[in-house]
Design a protein around this motif. Structure first.
Motif, short mmCIF file in Angstrom:
data_model
loop_
_atom_site.label_atom_id
_atom_site.label_comp_id
_atom_site.label_asym_id
_atom_site.label_seq_id
_atom_site.Cartn_x
_atom_site.Cartn_y
_atom_site.Cartn_z
N GLY A 41 0.79 -1.22 0.00
CA GLY A 41 0.00 0.00 0.00
C GLY A 41 0.82 1.27 0.00
N GLY A 44 1.16 2.90 -4.69
CA GLY A 44 0.00 3.42 -5.41
C GLY A 44 -0.22 2.84 -6.79
N CYS A 46 -1.40 0.06 -7.66
CA CYS A 46 -2.63 -0.74 -7.73
C CYS A 46 -3.89 0.09 -7.51
CB CYS A 46 -2.57 -1.85 -6.69
SG CYS A 46 -2.57 -1.21 -4.99
N THR A 47 -3.80 1.41 -7.58
CA THR A 47 -4.93 2.29 -7.30
C THR A 47 -6.08 2.08 -8.28
OG1 THR A 47 -3.45 3.95 -6.39
CG2 THR A 47 -5.65 4.69 -7.00
N LEU A 56 -6.33 1.72 -2.70
CA LEU A 56 -5.23 0.84 -3.04
C LEU A 56 -5.75 -0.60 -3.00
CD1 LEU A 56 -2.47 2.61 -0.92
CD2 LEU A 56 -2.95 2.86 -3.37
#
Length: 83
Positions: A41, A44, A46-47, A56
């Motif tokens: 996390g 970012g 995987c936002t 996230l």
């Protein structure tokens, strides 16, 4: 558990494990553009947009997305979870 949600405006009903993260859930549905970076996390990468807020996906359990809308950013209409 079975959850219902909207991805890019399409209603989806799918099964998830209580401990499955949203990134793995989406990739399991075929959304391979979801990128995994740090898995903590911090980066970012995987936002995703969930109910017009950035989250996230490596830090959010898929079960939290039940009833949510994923993919459309606020006021854009163009931000999508890409297959």
């Amino acid at each position: 558990m079975i959850i219902d949600l909207f991805i890019n405006g399409k209603k989806i009903q799918a099964e998830t494990a209580p401990d499955q993260m949203l990134i793995d859930f989406l990739r399991g549905l075929g959304y391979k553009s979801m990128k995994r970076g740090c898995d903590t996390g911090n980066c970012g990468l995987c936002t995703v947009w969930m109910d017009e807020k950035p989250v996230l996906s490596c830090s959010v359990p898929a079960a939290r997305a039940a009833g949510a809308t994923l993919g459309d950013g606020p006021d854009s209409g163009k931000a999508r979870v890409i297959v």
